[in-house]
Design a protein around this motif. Structure first.
Motif, PDB file in Angstrom:
ATOM      1  N   ALA A  30     -13.356  38.376  -2.028  1.00  0.00           N
ATOM      2  CA  ALA A  30     -11.941  38.742  -2.069  1.00  0.00           C
ATOM      3  C   ALA A  30     -11.231  38.193  -3.303  1.00  0.00           C
ATOM      4  O   ALA A  30     -10.045  38.454  -3.491  1.00  0.00           O
ATOM      5  CB  ALA A  30     -11.243  38.245  -0.804  1.00  0.00           C
ATOM      6  N   GLY A  31     -11.933  37.432  -4.122  1.00  0.00           N
ATOM      7  CA  GLY A  31     -11.334  36.897  -5.340  1.00  0.00           C
ATOM      8  C   GLY A  31     -10.441  35.692  -5.129  1.00  0.00           C
ATOM      9  O   GLY A  31      -9.580  35.397  -5.973  1.00  0.00           O
ATOM     10  N   LEU A  32     -10.662  34.968  -4.038  1.00  0.00           N
ATOM     11  CA  LEU A  32      -9.834  33.801  -3.749  1.00  0.00           C
ATOM     12  C   LEU A  32     -10.304  32.581  -4.532  1.00  0.00           C
ATOM     13  O   LEU A  32     -11.485  32.438  -4.846  1.00  0.00           O
ATOM     14  CB  LEU A  32      -9.874  33.481  -2.253  1.00  0.00           C
ATOM     15  N   ASP A  33      -9.362  31.681  -4.808  1.00  0.00           N
ATOM     16  CA  ASP A  33      -9.680  30.389  -5.411  1.00  0.00           C
ATOM     17  C   ASP A  33      -9.854  29.305  -4.356  1.00  0.00           C
ATOM     18  O   ASP A  33     -10.496  28.285  -4.621  1.00  0.00           O
ATOM     19  CB  ASP A  33      -8.562  29.962  -6.375  1.00  0.00           C
ATOM     20  N   GLY A  34      -9.255  29.521  -3.195  1.00  0.00           N
ATOM     21  CA  GLY A  34      -9.343  28.507  -2.156  1.00  0.00           C
ATOM     22  C   GLY A  34      -9.032  29.055  -0.787  1.00  0.00           C
ATOM     23  O   GLY A  34      -8.445  30.143  -0.637  1.00  0.00           O
ATOM     24  N   SER A 162      -4.459  35.988   5.837  1.00  0.00           N
ATOM     25  CA  SER A 162      -5.183  37.015   6.579  1.00  0.00           C
ATOM     26  C   SER A 162      -5.079  36.829   8.089  1.00  0.00           C
ATOM     27  O   SER A 162      -5.145  37.800   8.832  1.00  0.00           O
ATOM     28  CB  SER A 162      -6.658  37.024   6.174  1.00  0.00           C
ATOM     29  N   ASP A 163      -4.932  35.591   8.572  1.00  0.00           N
ATOM     30  CA  ASP A 163      -5.105  35.287   9.999  1.00  0.00           C
ATOM     31  C   ASP A 163      -6.426  35.895  10.455  1.00  0.00           C
ATOM     32  O   ASP A 163      -6.521  36.534  11.492  1.00  0.00           O
ATOM     33  CB  ASP A 163      -3.933  35.823  10.821  1.00  0.00           C
ATOM     34  N   SER A 164      -7.456  35.664   9.650  1.00  0.00           N
ATOM     35  CA  SER A 164      -8.735  36.341   9.850  1.00  0.00           C
ATOM     36  C   SER A 164      -9.536  35.733  10.998  1.00  0.00           C
ATOM     37  O   SER A 164      -9.655  34.518  11.121  1.00  0.00           O
ATOM     38  CB  SER A 164      -9.562  36.267   8.563  1.00  0.00           C
ATOM     39  N   VAL A 170     -10.940  38.579   5.653  1.00  0.00           N
ATOM     40  CA  VAL A 170     -10.659  37.386   4.844  1.00  0.00           C
ATOM     41  C   VAL A 170     -10.023  37.802   3.510  1.00  0.00           C
ATOM     42  O   VAL A 170     -10.536  38.655   2.802  1.00  0.00           O
ATOM     43  CB  VAL A 170     -11.947  36.581   4.578  1.00  0.00           C
ATOM     44  N   GLY A 171      -8.880  37.210   3.209  1.00  0.00           N
ATOM     45  CA  GLY A 171      -8.228  37.472   1.931  1.00  0.00           C
ATOM     46  C   GLY A 171      -7.510  38.795   1.834  1.00  0.00           C
ATOM     47  O   GLY A 171      -7.062  39.170   0.738  1.00  0.00           O
ATOM     48  N   CYS A 172      -7.324  39.518   2.946  1.00  0.00           N
ATOM     49  CA  CYS A 172      -6.619  40.803   2.876  1.00  0.00           C
ATOM     50  C   CYS A 172      -5.171  40.610   2.457  1.00  0.00           C
ATOM     51  O   CYS A 172      -4.577  41.480   1.812  1.00  0.00           O
ATOM     52  CB  CYS A 172      -6.720  41.557   4.197  1.00  0.00           C
ATOM     53  N   ALA A 198       3.672  35.700  -1.608  1.00  0.00           N
ATOM     54  CA  ALA A 198       2.775  36.405  -0.704  1.00  0.00           C
ATOM     55  C   ALA A 198       2.390  37.752  -1.295  1.00  0.00           C
ATOM     56  O   ALA A 198       3.245  38.492  -1.790  1.00  0.00           O
ATOM     57  CB  ALA A 198       3.461  36.595   0.658  1.00  0.00           C
ATOM     58  N   LYS A 199       1.103  38.088  -1.212  1.00  0.00           N
ATOM     59  CA  LYS A 199       0.622  39.344  -1.800  1.00  0.00           C
ATOM     60  C   LYS A 199      -0.410  40.000  -0.891  1.00  0.00           C
ATOM     61  O   LYS A 199      -1.125  39.339  -0.140  1.00  0.00           O
ATOM     62  CB  LYS A 199      -0.002  39.085  -3.183  1.00  0.00           C
ATOM     63  N   VAL A 200      -0.484  41.323  -1.011  1.00  0.00           N
ATOM     64  CA  VAL A 200      -1.535  42.103  -0.370  1.00  0.00           C
ATOM     65  C   VAL A 200      -2.679  42.237  -1.362  1.00  0.00           C
ATOM     66  O   VAL A 200      -2.468  42.506  -2.542  1.00  0.00           O
ATOM     67  CB  VAL A 200      -1.024  43.499   0.029  1.00  0.00           C
TER      68      VAL A 200
END
Length: 204
Positions: A30-34, A162-164, A170-172, A198-200
């Motif tokens: 998802a391209g997350l850093d953390g 995400s509240d995944s 994850v990361g949506c 906050a971003k989508v």
């Protein structure tokens, strides 16, 4: 830095189907850093986090808690003693205890399931630092209501998460921080300093 700060795993949240190692793979994709793992009423100890950090040294991996409070769910970050935040605690007592520990409090999915969010905050005299404004479990109407809350309460930080409970989500949604975050203290400072947007995730 791009963070998803509301995540559940099958290890400690019975309603999740995500293995912790699957979560790390999904976060990278998802391209997350953390990520910040926020199990229901459970706080990951450092020895368990060390296992994940060894498996994904490229990710910042922290832990918070989604506390089942009286009045609704609260995401808490930067705490030291989770046992002082029992399930069913009132929001006023909860937020004051989190601040006593040097942490930050963010309301999860405000107004969900008919929650009278503003009345709960007022009646409990809750000392919130922010609100979740978008997640996989917040439909369009809830997101609109959250945006209106930010207008009425401009001191609230905004978090996208995400509240995944499954790897695909994850990361949506995520929070893009204009800050370097490597520690819980830096995360709390970034939230309370309203340094996040906050971003989508358009790639999801």
């Amino acid at each position: 830095m791009k963070f998803d700060l509301h995540l559940h795993t099958s290890r400690h949240s019975p309603d999740s189907v995500t293995d912790p190692l699957e979560l790390l793979d999904a976060a990278r994709a998802a391209g997350l850093d953390g990520v910040v793992i926020t199990e229901h009423d459970y706080f990951w100890p450092e020895e368990e986090l060390a296992e994940l950090r060894a498996a994904a040294p490229d990710l910042v991996i922290l832990a918070g808690v989604e506390v089942t409070g009286r009045g609704g769910d609260m995401l808490v970050y930067g705490i030291k003693d989770p046992f002082a935040l029992p399930k069913g605690i009132g929001w006023g007592e909860l937020t004051r205890e989190v601040h006593r520990q040097g942490g930050a409090c963010v309301a999860a999915h405000p107004n969900r399931w008919g929650q009278p969010f503003e009345r709960v905050v007022k009646d409990a005299r809750a000392e919130l630092d922010g609100i979740e404004v978008m997640s996989n479990n917040m439909e369009a109407d809830l997101r609109r209501q959250a945006a209106q809350l930010l207008q009425r309460f401009p001191h609230f930080a905004q978090l996208g998460n995400s509240d995944s409970h499954a790897p695909w989500s994850v990361g949506c949604c995520y929070t893009d921080f204009d800050a370097v975050i490597r520690t819980n203290a830096e995360l709390v400072e970034a939230i309370r300093g309203r340094k996040g947007v906050a971003k989508v995730n358009e790639s999801k």
